[in-house]
Design an enzyme around this catalytic site. Sequence first.
Site, PDB file in Angstrom:
ATOM      1  N   CYS A 113       4.643   1.996  12.279  1.00 45.26           N
ATOM      2  CA  CYS A 113       5.566   2.951  11.339  1.00 45.26           C
ATOM      3  C   CYS A 113       5.984   4.374  12.346  1.00 45.26           C
ATOM      4  O   CYS A 113       7.004   4.633  12.137  1.00 45.26           O
ATOM      5  CB  CYS A 113       4.646   3.624  10.190  1.00 45.26           C
ATOM      6  SG  CYS A 113       4.124   2.238   9.335  1.00 45.26           S
ATOM      7  N   ASN A 155      -5.541   3.363  10.631  1.00 45.56           N
ATOM      8  CA  ASN A 155      -4.800   2.191  11.042  1.00 45.56           C
ATOM      9  C   ASN A 155      -4.609   2.428  12.719  1.00 45.56           C
ATOM     10  O   ASN A 155      -4.182   1.422  13.208  1.00 45.56           O
ATOM     11  CB  ASN A 155      -3.564   2.439  10.133  1.00 45.56           C
ATOM     12  CG  ASN A 155      -3.016   3.495  10.463  1.00 45.56           C
ATOM     13  OD1 ASN A 155      -3.371   4.512   9.752  1.00 45.56           O
ATOM     14  ND2 ASN A 155      -1.664   3.775  10.740  1.00 45.56           N
ATOM     15  N   ALA A 206       0.837  -1.208   0.095  1.00 36.85           N
ATOM     16  CA  ALA A 206       0.024   0.024  -0.018  1.00 36.85           C
ATOM     17  C   ALA A 206       0.976   1.336   0.110  1.00 36.85           C
ATOM     18  O   ALA A 206       0.358   2.354  -0.512  1.00 36.85           O
ATOM     19  CB  ALA A 206      -1.029  -0.060   1.289  1.00 36.85           C
ATOM     20  N   HIS A 242      -0.655  -8.155   3.408  1.00 37.53           N
ATOM     21  CA  HIS A 242      -0.586  -8.641   4.498  1.00 37.53           C
ATOM     22  C   HIS A 242      -1.376  -8.210   5.722  1.00 37.53           C
ATOM     23  O   HIS A 242      -1.304  -8.593   6.946  1.00 37.53           O
ATOM     24  CB  HIS A 242       0.917  -8.338   4.835  1.00 37.53           C
ATOM     25  CG  HIS A 242       1.361  -6.885   5.303  1.00 37.53           C
ATOM     26  ND1 HIS A 242       1.513  -6.168   6.505  1.00 37.53           N
ATOM     27  CD2 HIS A 242       1.555  -5.526   4.413  1.00 37.53           C
ATOM     28  CE1 HIS A 242       1.801  -5.008   6.430  1.00 37.53           C
ATOM     29  NE2 HIS A 242       1.873  -4.536   5.233  1.00 37.53           N
TER      30      HIS A 242
END
Length: 396
Positions: free
Chosen positions: A328, A153, A73, A203
Amino acid sequence: MKFPIYIDNNSTTPIDPKVLEVMMPYLTDKFGNAASKSHRFGIEAEAAVEHSREQIAKFINSEPGEIIFTSGATESNNLALKGIAEMYSKKGNLIITSPTEHKAILDPCKYLEKHGFEVAYLKVDEYGSVNPEDLRNAINDKTILVSLMIANNEIGTINDIKEIGKICKEKEVLFHTDGTQAVGKIPVNVNDMHIDLMSFSAHKLYGPKGIGALFIRSKNPRVRLVEQINGGGHEKGIRSGTLNVPGIVGFGKACSICSEIMEDESKRLVFHRDRMINRLLENIDHCYLNGHPQKRIPGNLNMSFQFVDSEGLMMEVKEIAVSSGSACTSATLETSYVIKAIGKGEEFARSSIRFGLGRFNTLEEVDYVIDRITIAVNKLRKQSPLYELFLEDRKS
Ligand code: PMP
């Protein structure tokens, strides 16, 4: 129970054994290059790629030709934003997004800002949702793209994508969405939702890492963009590079499994999630849910435990794999910009934990996590001078 318990499925999901099974031949005997069609090996690989493209397209209600394979992505987002910006730079220079997008949107936006584009960041409400009317008001004749995620997310909040897509269609502005956290978890239909481009990744839906896709609408409107990787003209010239055949085969299978079981899986995950939210709220004072209580992806809960530092909490419950904020951003040791953007402030950001429940978690694990977190929060608070001061203040 097996330790450590993995409760970080928003970061990545384990490969479903059924996915691995269909991938194995393409990692061993069927190793052909899908672009080398002069022999059986290549023809076999190409057929597998096209079968997978069909499975993925069917899952999101697109045409197979509208699916372009990428490495994930992050690459799909870069291709969408930079590719559209480059293609339509003569038409205008405004891109509209929001401050709670993933870094894989925000960083390409920063890059584009340095190269003459303007980016407008729509504010989000206390749950992290964009108000579609704010979008309507922000679109002007310089707007070339709107990019707003389906689901966040970190805090799991789901945007009103159908309404956002409708506004973009009415205003004749291209609409890209980062569907990474939503595809495979909630129904996503690119036609019903008026999506022109969508990034997603294997994933996050029990497929392998290193493979993703960009959906690019081919009609009504036909979306065109400038390729960002040159070299051989694979994927209709939009994304060159030898195709990751085992990854693609796994991606297709992962989507087809999701399409079969998503409805039941989502009911189970919502049950697990709400049990965890309710029990943590009951057990622990000054504990808060971040994100929307109902409009959130099934397996996600994000909680702030006031007076407790999330890094300390994670150290205390080492047998449970959870994360503070997104994977991240935790690499940069920055507190969550998402929690701050929803107006909760530094203290909430510093004490927030993201729990990502998934396909392979059991009720026994969920209950273990509830108990362990409760014990750990109480223990850490007993050691916290701030908490002690707070209790004293309350007494006086
Ligand atoms: N967008 C969102 C919303 C994500 O959650 C992620 C994964 N953390 C990405 C983009 C990046 O995906 P990938 O790992 O496939 O590059």
